[in-house]
Design a protein around this motif. Structure first.
Motif, PDB file in Angstrom:
ATOM      1  N   UNK A 246      47.640  48.330  54.215  1.00 29.71           N
ATOM      2  CA  UNK A 246      47.585  46.883  54.395  1.00 29.71           C
ATOM      3  C   UNK A 246      46.263  46.456  55.037  1.00 29.71           C
ATOM      4  N   UNK A 247      45.827  47.171  56.055  1.00 28.54           N
ATOM      5  CA  UNK A 247      44.584  46.815  56.733  1.00 28.54           C
ATOM      6  C   UNK A 247      43.379  46.980  55.810  1.00 28.54           C
ATOM      7  N   UNK A 248      43.419  48.007  54.967  1.00 31.05           N
ATOM      8  CA  UNK A 248      42.348  48.188  53.990  1.00 31.05           C
ATOM      9  C   UNK A 248      42.353  47.060  52.961  1.00 31.05           C
ATOM     10  N   UNK A 249      43.542  46.666  52.507  1.00 28.81           N
ATOM     11  CA  UNK A 249      43.653  45.564  51.543  1.00 28.81           C
ATOM     12  C   UNK A 249      43.067  44.274  52.116  1.00 28.81           C
ATOM     13  N   UNK A 250      43.354  44.004  53.363  1.00 31.21           N
ATOM     14  CA  UNK A 250      42.817  42.799  53.997  1.00 31.21           C
ATOM     15  C   UNK A 250      41.289  42.850  54.081  1.00 31.21           C
ATOM     16  N   UNK A 251      40.753  44.027  54.425  1.00 33.03           N
ATOM     17  CA  UNK A 251      39.314  44.156  54.618  1.00 33.03           C
ATOM     18  C   UNK A 251      38.524  44.226  53.312  1.00 33.03           C
ATOM     19  N   UNK A 252      39.202  44.485  52.197  1.00 31.90           N
ATOM     20  CA  UNK A 252      38.519  44.547  50.897  1.00 31.90           C
ATOM     21  C   UNK A 252      38.729  43.298  50.058  1.00 31.90           C
ATOM     22  N   UNK A 253      39.521  42.375  50.571  1.00 34.86           N
ATOM     23  CA  UNK A 253      39.789  41.151  49.812  1.00 34.86           C
ATOM     24  C   UNK A 253      38.484  40.404  49.530  1.00 34.86           C
ATOM     25  N   UNK A 254      38.277  40.058  48.258  1.00 32.61           N
ATOM     26  CA  UNK A 254      37.097  39.301  47.863  1.00 32.61           C
ATOM     27  C   UNK A 254      35.815  40.105  47.772  1.00 32.61           C
ATOM     28  N   UNK A 255      35.908  41.428  47.892  1.00 29.98           N
ATOM     29  CA  UNK A 255      34.704  42.267  47.846  1.00 29.98           C
ATOM     30  C   UNK A 255      34.495  42.929  46.479  1.00 29.98           C
ATOM     31  N   UNK A 256      35.354  42.618  45.516  1.00 30.59           N
ATOM     32  CA  UNK A 256      35.197  43.197  44.189  1.00 30.59           C
ATOM     33  C   UNK A 256      35.566  44.662  44.109  1.00 30.59           C
ATOM     34  N   UNK A 257      36.457  45.099  44.983  1.00 33.58           N
ATOM     35  CA  UNK A 257      36.902  46.501  44.995  1.00 33.58           C
ATOM     36  C   UNK A 257      38.382  46.553  44.630  1.00 33.58           C
ATOM     37  N   UNK A 258      38.730  47.371  43.651  1.00 32.73           N
ATOM     38  CA  UNK A 258      40.127  47.579  43.283  1.00 32.73           C
ATOM     39  C   UNK A 258      40.707  48.727  44.112  1.00 32.73           C
ATOM     40  N   UNK A 259      41.931  48.535  44.586  1.00 36.59           N
ATOM     41  CA  UNK A 259      42.598  49.547  45.398  1.00 36.59           C
ATOM     42  C   UNK A 259      43.694  50.214  44.563  1.00 36.59           C
ATOM     43  N   UNK A 260      43.697  51.546  44.613  1.00 32.29           N
ATOM     44  CA  UNK A 260      44.689  52.351  43.896  1.00 32.29           C
ATOM     45  C   UNK A 260      45.509  53.160  44.911  1.00 32.29           C
ATOM     46  N   UNK A 261      46.767  53.347  44.611  1.00 36.23           N
ATOM     47  CA  UNK A 261      47.579  54.265  45.410  1.00 36.23           C
ATOM     48  C   UNK A 261      47.582  55.634  44.745  1.00 36.23           C
ATOM     49  N   UNK A 262      47.896  56.648  45.534  1.00 33.58           N
ATOM     50  CA  UNK A 262      47.980  58.016  45.026  1.00 33.58           C
ATOM     51  C   UNK A 262      49.121  58.723  45.735  1.00 33.58           C
ATOM     52  N   UNK A 263      49.829  59.591  45.014  1.00 35.00           N
ATOM     53  CA  UNK A 263      50.878  60.393  45.626  1.00 35.00           C
ATOM     54  C   UNK A 263      51.956  59.525  46.246  1.00 35.00           C
ATOM     55  N   UNK A 264      52.276  59.827  47.514  1.00 27.13           N
ATOM     56  CA  UNK A 264      53.378  59.155  48.195  1.00 27.13           C
ATOM     57  C   UNK A 264      53.099  57.687  48.521  1.00 27.13           C
ATOM     58  N   UNK A 265      51.906  57.197  48.217  1.00 24.84           N
ATOM     59  CA  UNK A 265      51.639  55.772  48.417  1.00 24.84           C
ATOM     60  C   UNK A 265      52.125  54.933  47.238  1.00 24.84           C
ATOM     61  N   UNK A 266      52.546  55.563  46.149  1.00 28.00           N
ATOM     62  CA  UNK A 266      53.028  54.833  44.975  1.00 28.00           C
ATOM     63  C   UNK A 266      54.079  53.777  45.327  1.00 28.00           C
ATOM     64  N   UNK A 267      55.094  54.091  46.154  1.00 28.36           N
ATOM     65  CA  UNK A 267      56.126  53.078  46.440  1.00 28.36           C
ATOM     66  C   UNK A 267      55.605  51.838  47.152  1.00 28.36           C
ATOM     67  N   UNK A 268      54.373  51.860  47.658  1.00 24.72           N
ATOM     68  CA  UNK A 268      53.817  50.687  48.339  1.00 24.72           C
ATOM     69  C   UNK A 268      53.832  49.461  47.441  1.00 24.72           C
ATOM     70  N   UNK A 269      53.719  49.667  46.135  1.00 25.82           N
ATOM     71  CA  UNK A 269      53.680  48.542  45.194  1.00 25.82           C
ATOM     72  C   UNK A 269      54.975  47.729  45.214  1.00 25.82           C
ATOM     73  N   UNK A 270      56.072  48.321  45.674  1.00 26.96           N
ATOM     74  CA  UNK A 270      57.344  47.604  45.695  1.00 26.96           C
ATOM     75  C   UNK A 270      57.524  46.673  46.880  1.00 26.96           C
ATOM     76  N   UNK A 271      56.664  46.811  47.901  1.00 25.98           N
ATOM     77  CA  UNK A 271      56.789  45.963  49.087  1.00 25.98           C
ATOM     78  C   UNK A 271      56.091  44.617  48.856  1.00 25.98           C
ATOM     79  N   UNK A 272      56.800  43.501  49.002  1.00 30.99           N
ATOM     80  CA  UNK A 272      56.207  42.181  48.719  1.00 30.99           C
ATOM     81  C   UNK A 272      54.927  41.894  49.503  1.00 30.99           C
ATOM     82  N   UNK A 273      54.856  42.304  50.769  1.00 30.48           N
ATOM     83  CA  UNK A 273      53.696  41.997  51.591  1.00 30.48           C
ATOM     84  C   UNK A 273      52.481  42.863  51.259  1.00 30.48           C
TER      85      UNK A 273
END
Length: 585
Positions: A246-273
């Protein structure tokens, strides 16, 4: 031997790593981790006595959980960081020792720190698992089982603590259990009881983490996740820590960087926030053991949170970063939060911007995540009706920690062979063995329900308990089977939790834990009906479709053609499975 470690499923020869860790752990790192565990036993001894005097120190509580977590497989490989932690553990021990004010203390309390790391390594080797060659094998086995259970419990509790959730009952038990590990007056029965208590308290730690995750990020909802890539600069995040993401997502917002999950971070996509960030675009790759080739091919920065790191290849060592407790020598480390402020991921962002990124979009299929307890129980009435009508005949919980060792194709074959009128619940990285396959649905209910990370084990337990309540029966009476893969110590914690709940017939694999002695294994077999092959305690516990036939109560003498029609798989596999069934009688 230069070291001895058998805490993970991949341990050498199924017996123990004695020259170098299969995970990449050097003998020096192994010894330093052994010294940390030795020091925690002394801290536990002191803390338990001080709790009786109403003394408590929140900072020390957090430190102990972090140290246990740091010794889990694939977390901290850096001797310098481990030495710093040992120095801090010594200071904690001395502080508690002074507060207690007693003499005639055990060796785990009286050891001395040295700035000479070679002396620390020697001290660690003198206090490792096999330090007492004449120790009772079964006592050692039960002590190690509980030690690994504590490591997993501490991992869950540490994640929860970071999100503001804690319970003194968890750390109080950790202190009691650590103290018990140096109590030679305890019997085998005492340690069996403590291990089951470890399972009970672990459920509380899992509940705290569930509350932390859902309270901060919202309840997961069914979500389609791309497994392709998008054109542009990129950062891939692996491990387990959702707050880091979440903190990385906030700090990369508007910087033209796409964020990908890997491994056990996959379920993060299901969390609304988390899913609300449009630049959280996809999941890249699979489970942790494939990271070397996957990170090598990734044209951006890599962030490792918590555990699951492997030795980085030189080709990407300059663009991989660690944070939290995970560390590798020579890899850049992002510092912890200070005074409640977010971590500063600017160095990761700068590296991503300097990399080429993906040259073009590569669309691939979507996979579904987000079937945690809230989502599944939200349609419980439909599930219950489907069971009552016969549309759903059986549930299989197929998942757990994945690994690179051979034999794990079992889980793919098992999932493929499950009949069309059954549902698969899955969680942890073991799902990568089959989560890209199309299993279809039963009356709109997907046959594959991804419950989440290994950190979401509480969700799976609550689903099982809720179904048992709906049918007014015990969990063991449900049409539900547990087919669990294990690799590291969080899986041991989950196993102890299931045993505490009295769940039987858990099919655990692909191989038995090397730290479980034959007599302790017999206790598990007799009391919890954990199946094993007859050849010996180290044999693989999985037997492919024989397990499926056994679990579903299908006729074992079916013909090849009947089996093909039933399971929809290749003839060669059926021949192999039929041979196994015949061998089993």
């Amino acid at each position: 031997m230069s070291m001895f470690c058998y805490q993970c499923e991949q341990t050498a020869k199924g017996e123990g790593c004695q020259a170098f860790g299969v995970c990449g752990k050097s003998p020096d790192v192994a010894a330093l981790q052994d010294l940390l565990i030795h020091s925690l036993k002394g801290i536990g001894y002191l803390a338990e006595k001080l709790l009786a005097k109403n003394y408590r120190n929140d900072k020390i509580d957090g430190f102990v959980q972090e140290v246990l977590f740091a010794t889990i497989t694939n977390v901290d490989f850096d001797p310098k960081r481990l030495q710093e932690t040992i120095k801090e553990a010594y200071a904690v021990k001395e502080e508690l020792k002074k507060e207690l004010g007693e003499t005639n203390l055990p060796a785990a309390v009286n050891w001395e720190y040295s700035d000479d790391i070679t002396k620390l390594i020697t001290l660690g080797m003198q206090n490792g698992v096999m330090a007492k060659a004449d120790a009772n094998e079964d006592i050692r086995s039960l002590r190690e089982l509980m030690t690994y259970g504590l490591k997993g419990m501490a991992a869950y509790a540490d994640h929860a603590r970071i999100l503001g959730q804690s319970d003194t009952a968890v750390i109080d038990f950790i202190y009691k259990a650590l103290a018990s590990l140096i109590n030679d007056d305890l019997t085998i029965n005492d340690y069996v009881g403590l291990n089951l208590k470890c399972g009970e308290v672990s459920i509380r730690a899992m509940e705290l983490l569930d509350a932390g995750n859902t309270g901060h990020f919202g309840h997961p909802v069914p979500t389609a996740v791309s497994i392709g890539v998008k054109k542009g600069k990129a950062i891939v995040v692996s491990g387990h820590d959702l707050l880091d993401l979440e903190e990385l997502l906030k700090q990369t917002e508007g910087k033209g960087i796409n964020i990908y999950t890997h491994g056990e971070m996959l379920p993060a996509h299901g969390y609304p926030e988390l899913n609300k960030y449009s630049h959280l675009v996809a999941n890249y790759g699979g489970a942790w053991q494939d990271q070397a080739k996957e990170f090598d091919a990734f044209p951006g920065a890599v962030l490792m949170t918590t555990n699951c790191i492997q030795k980085p290849r030189d080709t990407y060592k300059d663009r991989i970063f660690t944070t939290g407790l995970v560390a590798w020598p020579g890899v850049n480390h992002v510092a912890d939060r200070v005074s409640g402020k977010a971590k500063d991921f600017s160095v990761v962002i700068e590296k991503a911007l300097s990399c080429d990124g993906f040259a073009e979009d590569v669309p691939v299929k979507n996979i579904m995540v987000g079937f945690a307890r809230n989502a599944v129980l939200g349609v419980a009435d439909k599930i219950i009706e489907a069971v009552k009508s016969g549309a759903i005949k059986h549930f299989f919980l197929v998942g757990g920690c994945d690994g690179a060792k051979s034999g794990r194709n079992y889980f793919t074959e098992f999932a493929e062979a499950t009949p069309d009128d059954t549902v698969i619940l899955t969680l942890a990285c073991g799902k990568f063995r089959f989560n890209k396959l199309d299993f279809g649905d039963i009356g709109g209910i997907p046959r594959l329900l991804d419950v989440g990370q290994c950190n979401d084990s509480y969700s799976a337990i609550q689903i099982a308990v809720a179904l048992a309540g709906a049918f007014d029966c015990g969990v063991n009476d449900l049409p539900l089977s547990f087919i669990i893969s294990w690799y590291e110590q969080k899986a041991v914690t989950v196993l102890l939790a299931l045993l505490h709940l009295g769940i039987k017939n858990i099919r655990l694999g692909p191989t038995l834990p090397a730290f479980v002695s034959p007599n302790v294994l017999n206790v598990l077999v007799e009391n919890f009906k954990i199946p094993r092959k007859a050849k010996g305690p180290r044999d693989t516990m999985m037997t492919n479709v024989y397990d499926l036939v056994h679990l579903l109560g299908l006729p074992g003498g079916m013909t090849i053609k009947q089996a093909q029609m039933k399971f929809g798989v290749q003839e060669a596999a059926i021949l192999r499975w039929k041979r196994v069934a015949i061998e089993k009688g």
